[in-house]
Structure formats: C-alpha cells, structure tokens
Design a protein around this motif. Structure first.
Motif, PDB file in Angstrom:
ATOM      1  N   UNK A   1       0.841  -1.200   0.000  1.00  0.00           N
ATOM      2  CA  UNK A   1       0.000   0.000   0.000  1.00  0.00           C
ATOM      3  C   UNK A   1       0.875   1.249   0.000  1.00  0.00           C
ATOM      4  N   UNK A   2       0.723   2.102  -1.004  1.00  0.00           N
ATOM      5  CA  UNK A   2       1.518   3.315  -1.121  1.00  0.00           C
ATOM      6  C   UNK A   2       0.642   4.542  -0.881  1.00  0.00           C
ATOM      7  N   UNK A   3       1.045   5.367   0.081  1.00  0.00           N
ATOM      8  CA  UNK A   3       0.318   6.609   0.361  1.00  0.00           C
ATOM      9  C   UNK A   3       0.716   7.648  -0.673  1.00  0.00           C
ATOM     10  N   UNK A   4      -0.273   8.212  -1.344  1.00  0.00           N
ATOM     11  CA  UNK A   4      -0.033   9.189  -2.402  1.00  0.00           C
ATOM     12  C   UNK A   4      -0.167  10.632  -1.914  1.00  0.00           C
TER      13      UNK A   4
ATOM     14  N   UNK B   1       5.351  12.797   5.378  1.00  0.00           N
ATOM     15  CA  UNK B   1       5.038  14.128   5.912  1.00  0.00           C
ATOM     16  C   UNK B   1       6.244  15.050   5.883  1.00  0.00           C
ATOM     17  N   UNK B   2       7.328  14.620   6.525  1.00  0.00           N
ATOM     18  CA  UNK B   2       8.455  15.533   6.749  1.00  0.00           C
ATOM     19  C   UNK B   2       9.148  15.941   5.456  1.00  0.00           C
ATOM     20  N   UNK B   3       9.242  15.021   4.509  1.00  0.00           N
ATOM     21  CA  UNK B   3       9.898  15.329   3.232  1.00  0.00           C
ATOM     22  C   UNK B   3       8.885  15.631   2.138  1.00  0.00           C
ATOM     23  N   UNK B   4       7.856  14.790   2.030  1.00  0.00           N
ATOM     24  CA  UNK B   4       6.902  14.932   0.946  1.00  0.00           C
ATOM     25  C   UNK B   4       5.946  16.090   1.098  1.00  0.00           C
ATOM     26  N   UNK B   5       5.406  16.281   2.313  1.00  0.00           N
ATOM     27  CA  UNK B   5       4.403  17.333   2.516  1.00  0.00           C
ATOM     28  C   UNK B   5       5.023  18.640   3.013  1.00  0.00           C
TER      29      UNK B   5
END
Length: 504
Positions: A123-126, A167-171
C-alpha cells in the motif's frame, strides 16, 4: 477506546507504534508500501530495544527466532582500543541481538497484527489530506490495483515512512541535512569470518581507517556483515580508481590491517551493496494530530548502531503521547511537545557523541569524558567509560524518558551541541568534519513558543503501568510494590535481561 490511528510504514518504528497502540485498545491501520519480508540494512540492536520489545509484545517472537545474541561492542579507533562488555558492566545476562533485518522486521510486523492492528502490505500513500494544520485522511493505492485510489480517515497519524518521509519530506519539506555528515556505505556478507579476538559474544566491531571506518557484525548462520563508511567526496575520488564497486570494496578491506584476522580464511557471499548515509533532522517531529518517528523524523550516521534504537524509542514515546492525549491525561499540545522534547534530546545526545568521534582521534578518555557530560553522572562514581556504555547502549535515553530524576539539563545538551559546532571547523579527520548542530539548538531556543520546550516537560515521563501513557511527577502514583518512586516508570529501564516481562 476506538479512536482511529493510521500508521504509514511497517518498519521497526511503525510496527512497534502500531503494536503499542493496538495493545492500548486503539483502532490501528498500518499501510506498508513493500511486501514483507524485504531486505534492509541496520542489523545491530542496542540494550534499549529489549524493554520496548517487551512492552509491544514482540519480545518472545524475537527471542525464539534464533538471532545472534549480542553482548557488547569493540572499538579500534585511531591508536586506541576498548571493549564494551554488557555482562560485566550492566548485568550478567545483559544482551540484545544482531539480526537479519528482513526477518526481524517481519517478526515485528506480524506482532503488530497479533496485537490487533490491521496491516495492509503493498500500500503506497499518495497524498495526505489536511483540514487546516491537522491531517485527517490519506489517499493510497494498492500495488494490485494501482488505479483505484482509496481514502483512509483517522484521528491521529503516525509517519513511520522512513527516509521517504511522507510528511516531513513529501508534505512539509522541512528536513535539514547535516552538510558534512554525507557518507557512503559499501558492504557485503561473508561466511567463515570471525570478529576480533577478545570481543564479547556477538559484538559489533567498529574499526577506524584512514578516510573512514568499518563495521563487522556477526549474524546467525555463520555470516558476518562487513561494511565500510566514508565521506561522499572521498568515496567519489577513490571509487574512480577501480573498474567496479567490488574491486573498490575489496581494496578497502585488504588495506585495513586490523581486519586481517576477521576475513582470514573467509569468503564473500553475494554482491557488494552501497547506500548513501546522509544524516538529517526535520524542523519538527510532531504537530496537531501527528508524530513523525524513526527515520521519518531524523537519520543518524550508523557509527553507534543507533537506527533501531531510535526507531523503537520514538515509537514508544510517540505512542505514549498519542494514547495519553486520547485518554485526556495531557493536552494534545503538551503530549506532542513532550514527544518532541524526548526524541530530540536522544538524537542530540547521540549525534553530539558521534560528531566527537568523527572530529578527531583524541584518545578514548576524551570520548568517555564527553559521554559523561552528556549523561547524568553526578552521583555515579564509576569510571567515565560507563557513561559511554550507557549512551551507546541506549539506556541513558530509556532512563531519562522513564525517570525525571535522571535527566541532564537541556542547557547542558545545548552547551555540548554548541561545543561540537565550534570544534567542527577546527578539526579534520581523513576528510570528515563535524556536524552542524544549529538546527537542534534553534528548536530549543525560543521559550515564547508554547509548541517548543517548556520547563513543565521536565516533570513528564513515559509509563507502562497500568497502561501506556504519560504521567507527571507532581501527581504521579505513590511508590509501587517494586519500589518505583514518583516520577519513574518501573518497566522501561533497559538492563538487557530477558526474563523480566514488562506489563502494559
């Protein structure tokens, strides 16, 4: 108690947080991108991992799996050598394990399911969906149906997505790399190899060389993990001299005389692997409705084998903060601030000590005295090597988070961090400088910001009795039958004994 918790990532941090929260009665969904078992580096566990494995319910699984028992470590650093012997320094049965991470991580994920967490692999969170500053849902896809975007809503989010950093890198994109701690590791596995003579059972051997250092980690089945770490600039320069990564790696091994008794008569298994070990730290480890744990929050150079320790430690403190918030024991702001306080202190202490080891070869006494300054030793008449042992075993962090009376002042950590920063430009060892500590200091420097460190947090501690959560020393329960005092948890002191079960 059915509040919904979403955990992104099923490595040691995510699986442990999911197990702890499920054991506390929470409704937990864990989304893991890979399908386990899957390969991962980082095979050495510290003593501190033992009580967390007990608390999460995973201890029996790990203990009966057949991993290599570990009872200490050996350093050959510069012209010095020293031995950290846990049975002699802590307790006769003090131990952890050296693990094949594919197997270890799979055991932890299976334990999380046993404790009641729902696990979805592949499962990959997009995308993370926010309402204001608070995450409330994620969009995710399954590898068997990648066009079908699903939505999972939650009350709290645990980002345990490792270096991916959903969160920390992607968002938020709020990670800061330590400019000088940008290393490259190359490693392979060997059979019929031996750790250095005089090593305690299953010890990790750390050996400095010109331009870097080696790890040698014995594993079950007669295997040895043998890796070399050097700065990226040195790696690029040296790698260009060889036709293949294999030739480069073997040259490094053969050039280290200390490794002669380790690899004599041994043979390499499989191909050489390589990975960038770039240390980093996020500006914030938590916020409204979320915590970032393990490598999602910060990554530390592997010199002291602290990866799984920081993963399990942050999972414990993060899960305790969430559970205490949902139980109404502390406000969410207070609980998240304590998690930030505890995890950042652990990271700061370890990276300051690692930085000192990298900056210069001053002799072992210099490292031991540095460790003593980072470890509360006012009433400790043992030699300073014991402070080094406790920090590198993770037991200092566990004592601090569970007993308010064992914490050094935050000001002391800042002073030591500042010292590491000042000396970073003054010393150069084989091309590797010290680490920039300023990001850590900045997050403690503004007491007017209520989301940052408050003196009130000095009285908060993690407890597992009767349930996982946070308590205040000022209104803690009276001493219990085991003699624990107000402001201390009786189940989290890490001495490596396997027979003492921690109850949650």
């Amino acid at each position: 108690m059915s509040e919904r918790i979403l955990v992104i990532g099923g490595g040691p941090a995510g699986s442990t947080a999911a197990a702890l929260l499920a054991r506390a009665g929470r409704d937990v969904l864990l989304l893991e991108r890979a399908v386990f078992p899957r390969y991962h580096i980082g095979e050495s566990l510290l003593l501190s991992c033992v009580p967390v494995l007990h608390a999460s319910g995973a201890y029996d699984r790990v203990a009966r799996h057949g991993f290599q028992v570990k009872r200490g470590s050996v350093f050959r650093w510069g012209t010095d050598a020293w031995v950290i012997d846990w049975p002699a320094m802590v307790h006769p049965d003090a131990h952890s394990w050296q693990v094949h991470r594919a197997e270890f991580d799979h055991e932890l994920l299976r334990n999380a399911a046993d404790q009641g967490a729902k696990i979805v692999e592949g499962a990959t969170v997009k995308r993370v969906i926010f309402e204001g500053e608070r995450p409330v849902a994620v969009e995710w896809v399954h590898r068997d149906d990648p066009e079908n975007v699903r939505v999972a809503e939650f009350d709290f989010l645990v980002d345990a997505s490792g270096r991916t950093g959903v969160l920390t890198k992607g968002h938020f994109d709020n990670r800061q790399q330590h400019d000088v701690f940008q290393n490259v590791a190359t490693w392979a596995y060997w059979k019929d190899a031996e750790i250095l003579p005089g090593s305690p059972e299953g010890s990790v051997n750390s050996i400095s060389t010109h331009g870097g250092w080696f790890w040698a980690i014995p594993l079950a089945g007669g295997q040895l993990s043998l890796g070399h770490v050097t700065h990226k600039d040195i790696f690029a320069e040296e790698r260009a001299k060889f036709a293949s990564l294999q030739e480069y790696y073997l040259h490094q091994v053969k050039s280290c005389e200390t490794l002669n008794p380790v690899v004599q008569g041994a043979s390499q298994i499989g191909d050489v692997r390589a990975e960038q070990d770039y240390s980093y730290v996020a500006d914030s480890f938590s916020g409204p409705g979320y915590v970032a744990i393990g490598d999602a929050a910060c990554f530390l150079d592997p010199l002291l084998s602290t990866g799984v320790h920081l993963a399990l430690y942050s999972a414990l403190t993060g899960a305790a903060a969430i559970n205490s918030t949902l139980n109404g024991e502390l406000s969410e702001q207070e609980a998240m601030a304590f998690f930030e306080y505890a995890y950042r202190r652990a990271y700061a202490r370890l990276i300051t000590l690692v930085s000192h080891l990298y900056q210069r070869y001053d002799g072992k006494d210099s490292y031991f005295w540095q460790a003593q300054r980072l470890h509360l030793a006012e009433h400790d008449d043992r030699p300073p090597i014991h402070s080094f042992m406790e920090i590198t075993a993770g037991t200092t962090d566990m004592r601090e988070v569970a007993d308010v009376n064992t914490r050094i002042m935050t000001d002391t950590l800042i002073v030591e961090a500042d010292h590491a920063q000042r000396t970073a430009g003054e010393h150069r060892v084989s091309g590797t400088l010290g680490v920039d500590m300023q990001p850590l200091r900045d997050l403690w420097a503004d007491p007017s910001d209520p989301s940052r460190l408050s003196a009130d947090l000095d009285g908060v501690y993690v407890t597992t009795d009767p349930v996982l959560g946070l308590a205040r020393a000022s209104n803690a329960r009276p001493p219990n039958a085991n003699g624990a005092t107000a402001g201390a948890s009786d189940g989290l002191v890490a001495d490596g004994r396997g027979a003492e079960e921690v109850k949650t």
